[in-house]
Design a protein around this motif. Sequence first.
Motif, mmCIF file in Angstrom:
data_model
loop_
_atom_site.group_PDB
_atom_site.id
_atom_site.type_symbol
_atom_site.label_atom_id
_atom_site.label_comp_id
_atom_site.label_asym_id
_atom_site.label_seq_id
_atom_site.Cartn_x
_atom_site.Cartn_y
_atom_site.Cartn_z
ATOM 1 N N GLY A 90 0.837 -1.146 -0.114
ATOM 2 C CA GLY A 90 0.085 -0.019 0.104
ATOM 3 C C GLY A 90 0.954 1.243 -0.088
ATOM 4 O O GLY A 90 0.325 2.410 0.330
ATOM 5 N N TRP A 91 2.087 1.270 -0.656
ATOM 6 C CA TRP A 91 2.911 2.306 -0.328
ATOM 7 C C TRP A 91 2.692 3.463 -1.263
ATOM 8 O O TRP A 91 2.920 4.641 -1.100
ATOM 9 C CB TRP A 91 4.395 1.863 -0.593
ATOM 10 C CG TRP A 91 4.942 0.953 0.548
ATOM 11 C CD1 TRP A 91 5.135 -0.351 0.507
ATOM 12 C CD2 TRP A 91 5.284 1.374 1.764
ATOM 13 N NE1 TRP A 91 5.541 -0.678 1.665
ATOM 14 C CE2 TRP A 91 5.728 0.343 2.459
ATOM 15 C CE3 TRP A 91 5.258 2.576 2.478
ATOM 16 C CZ2 TRP A 91 6.100 0.150 3.796
ATOM 17 C CZ3 TRP A 91 5.331 2.595 4.080
ATOM 18 C CH2 TRP A 91 6.082 1.546 4.658
ATOM 19 N N GLN A 92 2.206 3.046 -2.581
ATOM 20 C CA GLN A 92 2.033 4.280 -3.565
ATOM 21 C C GLN A 92 0.847 5.312 -2.859
ATOM 22 O O GLN A 92 1.183 6.486 -3.271
ATOM 23 C CB GLN A 92 1.586 3.648 -4.798
ATOM 24 C CG GLN A 92 1.380 4.548 -5.973
ATOM 25 C CD GLN A 92 2.827 5.458 -6.515
ATOM 26 O OE1 GLN A 92 3.876 4.812 -5.643
ATOM 27 N NE2 GLN A 92 2.790 6.128 -7.016
ATOM 28 N N GLY A 93 0.012 4.707 -2.127
ATOM 29 C CA GLY A 93 -1.116 5.793 -1.648
ATOM 30 C C GLY A 93 -0.859 6.269 -0.342
ATOM 31 O O GLY A 93 -1.700 6.925 0.489
ATOM 32 N N LEU A 94 0.515 6.334 0.243
ATOM 33 C CA LEU A 94 0.878 6.697 1.499
ATOM 34 C C LEU A 94 0.385 8.106 1.808
ATOM 35 O O LEU A 94 -0.198 8.165 2.938
ATOM 36 C CB LEU A 94 2.406 6.537 1.760
ATOM 37 C CG LEU A 94 2.866 6.792 3.180
ATOM 38 C CD1 LEU A 94 2.724 5.608 3.982
ATOM 39 C CD2 LEU A 94 4.499 7.057 3.305
ATOM 40 N N SER A 95 0.480 9.102 0.961
ATOM 41 C CA SER A 95 0.409 10.561 1.206
ATOM 42 C C SER A 95 -0.826 11.009 0.422
ATOM 43 O O SER A 95 -1.103 11.998 0.012
ATOM 44 C CB SER A 95 1.307 11.215 1.081
ATOM 45 O OG SER A 95 2.391 10.677 1.847
ATOM 46 N N HIS A 96 -1.640 9.910 -0.040
ATOM 47 C CA HIS A 96 -2.946 10.526 -0.963
ATOM 48 C C HIS A 96 -4.286 10.120 0.006
ATOM 49 O O HIS A 96 -4.134 9.452 0.694
ATOM 50 C CB HIS A 96 -2.688 9.559 -2.272
ATOM 51 C CG HIS A 96 -1.872 10.303 -3.068
ATOM 52 N ND1 HIS A 96 -0.414 10.022 -3.126
ATOM 53 C CD2 HIS A 96 -1.665 11.338 -3.984
ATOM 54 C CE1 HIS A 96 0.351 10.782 -3.784
ATOM 55 N NE2 HIS A 96 -0.406 11.657 -4.496
ATOM 56 N N MET A 107 2.344 14.486 3.488
ATOM 57 C CA MET A 107 3.254 14.282 2.285
ATOM 58 C C MET A 107 4.983 14.146 2.945
ATOM 59 O O MET A 107 5.509 13.697 2.193
ATOM 60 C CB MET A 107 3.165 15.822 1.534
ATOM 61 C CG MET A 107 3.962 15.772 0.192
ATOM 62 S SD MET A 107 3.498 16.819 -0.842
ATOM 63 C CE MET A 107 4.211 16.421 -2.163
ATOM 64 N N SER A 108 5.192 14.813 4.138
ATOM 65 C CA SER A 108 6.505 14.715 4.416
ATOM 66 C C SER A 108 6.941 13.186 4.286
ATOM 67 O O SER A 108 8.006 12.636 4.357
ATOM 68 C CB SER A 108 6.864 15.511 5.764
ATOM 69 O OG SER A 108 5.955 15.075 6.526
ATOM 70 N N LEU A 109 6.007 12.301 5.228
ATOM 71 C CA LEU A 109 6.124 10.980 5.266
ATOM 72 C C LEU A 109 6.507 10.395 3.868
ATOM 73 O O LEU A 109 7.279 9.286 3.832
ATOM 74 C CB LEU A 109 5.110 10.398 6.085
ATOM 75 C CG LEU A 109 5.057 10.488 7.554
ATOM 76 C CD1 LEU A 109 3.850 9.740 8.035
ATOM 77 C CD2 LEU A 109 6.189 9.595 7.961
ATOM 78 N N GLY A 110 5.780 10.852 2.897
ATOM 79 C CA GLY A 110 6.073 10.367 1.461
ATOM 80 C C GLY A 110 7.552 10.667 0.859
ATOM 81 O O GLY A 110 8.212 9.775 0.409
#
Length: 604
Positions: A90-96, A107-110
């Motif tokens: 599920g990494w691609q949607g981390l900050s979405h 976003m900073s976590l991304g």
Amino acid sequence: MPTYRTPQRDMKFLLDEVFDFPAHYQQLPGGEEATPDMVNAIIGEMGKLCENTLAPLYQSGDEEGCKLENGEVTTPTGFKEAYQEYINGGWQGLSHPPEYGGQGLPMSLGLIKQEMMGTANWPFAMYPGLSLGAQNTIMMHGTDEQKNTYLPPLTEGTWGGTMCLTEPQCGTDLGQVKTKAVPQDDGSYKIAGTKIFISSGEHDLTENIVHVVLARTPGAPEGTKGISLFIVPKYLPGHIGESNGVSCGALEKKMGIKASATCVMNFDEATGFMLGPENQGMECMFTFMNSARIGTAMQGLCHAELSYQGALPYAKERRSMRALSGKKDPDAVADPLIEHGDVRRMLLTQKAFVEGARSMLYFAGQYADHMVVGITEEDNDQYEYWDDKLGFLTPILKGFLTEMGLECANLGMQIWGGHGYISENGMEQIARDARIATLYEGTTGIQALDLLGRKVLLLTQGRCVRDFTALLTRFGRRNLTHSELRPYAWKLLKIAAQWNYITTRIGMTARKDRDMVGTASHDFLMYSGYAMMAYFWALQAETAQHKLNDGGDQPEDFYRAKLETAEFYFDHLLPRASAHADAALKPTKGIMQMAAERFSFDYE
Ligand SMILES: Cc1cc2nc3c(=O)[nH]c(=O)nc-3n(C[C@H](O)[C@H](O)[C@H](O)COP(=O)(O)OP(=O)(O)OC[C@H]3O[C@@H](n4cnc5c(N)ncnc54)[C@H](O)[C@@H]3O)c2cc1C
């Protein structure tokens, strides 16, 4: 060959002790999910994926490269499985946003995720990285229907994305774009033209690829004012497997990042859909440009970190001659490389740069978080306030950090001596891969012009320099009487004055001599980079000193190393800033006087 290890201690020092991310996240709307436990879990799990899956594919990916056969691009062995593991997590949607299947984290976590992936395997990280560009642009400018169609599979990572700007005749000057977009009765467009150098243009990692393409509608004004943005999918939604007239004509043969597919893309009457208003393609494309460029700035840190991780163990193992101050290991045949002053200079340059760059990027990540809140809450004032602040940092981060990343990647090779030049040792690949970072997403020269000409002089008349240097002045005032931190306080006060002085001088000269911006911009950019990094090293020294006095989360050695690295930075790297300040203030004549024909190399 370097083996990537996540620098968790330094990451946590910055997150928890220098910048207080826990407090930052708690004040962000929606940021309460990003608890310290959650952040630690993300770093730990991403670290495992990077160390165990991505890093082992870095060198083999370079050796094997990508292949184009019958219009289909195959990525190197192992990339498909690694990508599957990445999207299964599920990494691609981390900050979405959650409404499109994302986790809605800041976003900073991304960016932190990107740092780990990019250091472990930059060419691999480019595939999901380019998709993020497409995701962000559609999220910002798409209609509800476009968002509902494209964002869920992009967020899941089952579809990939690209940014198609460059054409054979233009990369920097996108006003020359020729690709055509002809309107159709059903509201769609037929897209025709050729794009070159398109990263992830074609590959076998995802079932579809969503190209975000710059093109011109019939009768559009000349230059950048006549460019619109289009979504052009490889396969139209609901028609997976049926060609939409988008094809990869060739794969570029290139110096580095060989596992990243760099494609010539042909659009042959492909069906596309306008994204955002007509003729505002450049504005739409640039909405996320500040944060996208921070992603590329990260590349400077990534290669420097990996090169340092490769150089340090070698410098401790390899032996050569004796230390000048006397034998350090009398029982051995010779002393380790790390006992020699010049090798230490190179290692410390890498270490100072890596940790300085990381602090600059994490700080910028906090600005990016605030900017995204402005977007999601449709609070334009907030968006513009933070975008403006980020806008000043961005060209400095992109320009300076990628140039320094390249220097550090070269130093890693140098520390290995001739063995650094031998491919199987893995150090030369890092230097080759680092080279592209100063070129794409706007060359260093273009970042310098953006910084000095646009952000500093045109848009803010020096205010952005005054705002940032206020931080240096504040540090100076609060530490002037501190016995250990006083030297940093003085130096920052001096830099704050000097930075404003050279900005004013250049601005005044540029009013009379228009060439001034062009001739001073590179030196101004590099000066700004060294000056900004000095502030972040002073902050780290301040935190380390307080933690040594009062106790902190890290061992004493860690804090002492911070203080010693800060001292190295101020004594050995910061002096470079003065040379850039001198050069930036020189009259334009020295650069502009020679007629173009006198550059001749034919003196017969
Ligand atoms: C591996 C790779 C991947 C890439 N990925 C993508 C991608 O995914 N999508 C995409 O669209 N593009 C991509 N690019 C293209 C890249 O962004 C461009 O190559 C870059 O923007 C520079 O453009 P150019 O090559 O046309 O150079 P030019 O614009 O021709 O510039 C040549 C030189 O002149 C300087 N220059 C140009 N104009 C000025 C000026 N006004 N003032 C001062 N100096 C100037 C530049 O700084 C540079 O040094 C990629 C390129 C490579 C090599």
